[in-house]
Scaffold this active site. Sequence first.
Site: not given
Length: 543
Positions: A58, A91, A116, A162, A207-208, A349, A351, A416
Amino acid sequence: MRQFLNIVNLLSAAPNSKMASRMTFVAAIAVTLMLISSAPAQCTAEEFLWGTATSAYQIEGAWDVDGKGMSIWDEFVRRNGTTIKDNSTADIACRSYEKYKEDVQLLKQLGVNSYRFSISWPRVLPNGTLAGGINEKGIQYYVNLVDELLANGIQPLATLYHWDLPLTLQNEFQGWESEQIIPHFVDYAKLMFERLGDKVKWWLTFNEPWVFTVLGYGLGAHAPGTKDLVNTVYIVSHNLLRAHAKAYRLYEKDFKPRQQGKVGITLNGAYVLPKNTSSELDKKAAQRSMEFSFSWYSDPVYFGDYPEEMKTRIGNKSAAAGLPKSRLPEFTAEEKAELKGSSDFFGLNYYTSSLAEHKILSNDGGYYDDQDIVSTMDPSWPGSGSPWLKVTPFGIREGIKWLSARYDNPPLVVTENGVSDNDGTTSDQHRIDFYREYIGNVTQAKNEFKCNVVGYFAWSLMDNFEWAEGYTEYFGIVAVDFNDPERPRTLKDSAKWYRDFIAAEMTTQAPATTPKAGSIVTAALGVLTMAFGLALSLAKLPF
Ligand code: GBH
């Protein structure tokens, strides 16, 4: 005090009662001091982690630089017919591969004590395997990042996976669909423990898993774009859990004794409420929904096996569909033992919340139908820049309570938590409100309900590539100008709020005296008191 003296007198009802009482009294003090000194260090001085989080794909960019191999995401964003909302790629992203020093200075400005990030597997192993060669330049990037963090007093917390799987492993055997991936993941983990483990003390394997399983291999909305909710999602999850356990045991045996770090896994899920609060079936459905998201992974990790609800429901549906055995795979006895207890902390994590309504669904529809749940959102919950994320601050408190109760209060790190908008504005009062309320509820879980929360990471340090949503949903507390080739960063109002908030929190924390020095001093005091007590009781004193 009077009671204490009474006990002392009772104990010392001896001929020479004065001397005996003096001895008992002094010995009691000595024992107390020694008990204090031998109490585990984490009770006194372990610092709460206040940090921010990111992930490699990301933010890094540099997708084909310095020998990096392709990941399934590099391929996915280029594939014809793939729906990345704005047809973008990562990219270039935030150019963090080049700008990591600037990023660390941002962290420094924020005053966080931890960061992290994730490691790109194909950056360090371009073909995914040790046999395919190690990319030393890729490793050097992470060594540099970690050194820069430590030089600035910031603890690194590294995620191994991730979502950016080396493309070669997907092409060769469908990635997580095959158990062939397990030894390769373990090799990769070992390489990272060897090269970074002196400095990195907090590790996450995955991750997740839910997201890359269900969105990646079930719905096809994420890389690798596979669509099979019926079988593949269960096989993928099974393989990643076995890989997690092996990586955990490897660290435990070969690295932990010397490196003294912690290894965990980060899970996502919603705190689910019954749609109809007076319906017993909906209440059960809400519990079941959390078992099909969190416990799908955390029950194996804490208890060694899948939740009973998943085993019976998927088993029954498989039988009803005429299958010879359940679509949910089984762990061997050896795997169960390896999995059980394979986590030093719970990575969460968090939300949003959702609502569950009980409804019997098809026998062969796969993951969603297997739950017999219709999932919705309460229309009164405030929205965000992401359709799936409703502002429900109570959910993080209730979620932490639910997990803490189920898994016997493990150390828990919120790895998160954050909120999006669609314009990336730096005047983000809505994000300040979000953090204030969510963090308030985390604090409540910790202080009022005694959940063992040991850290909190805001997602995200900066605006970045939001997977299938491209650059249309912004979660950063720092803005990044994606129209400027230099990708300049600007603190949003929420970053300033977070900076001030954690500064205040850190000053009210217990002073971080080194636990060792502290306990040596108390231990010495204990020994001295004992010696003094002995002398006192032998001496001829007028009392
Ligand atoms: C996290 O996922 C990720 O770890 C992080 O990389 C990401 O940038 C961040 O949160 C913000 O999204 O409506 O069925 O398609 C968050 C959890 C759960 C978010 C599933 C997207 C879509 C569900 N994700 N959700 S669906």
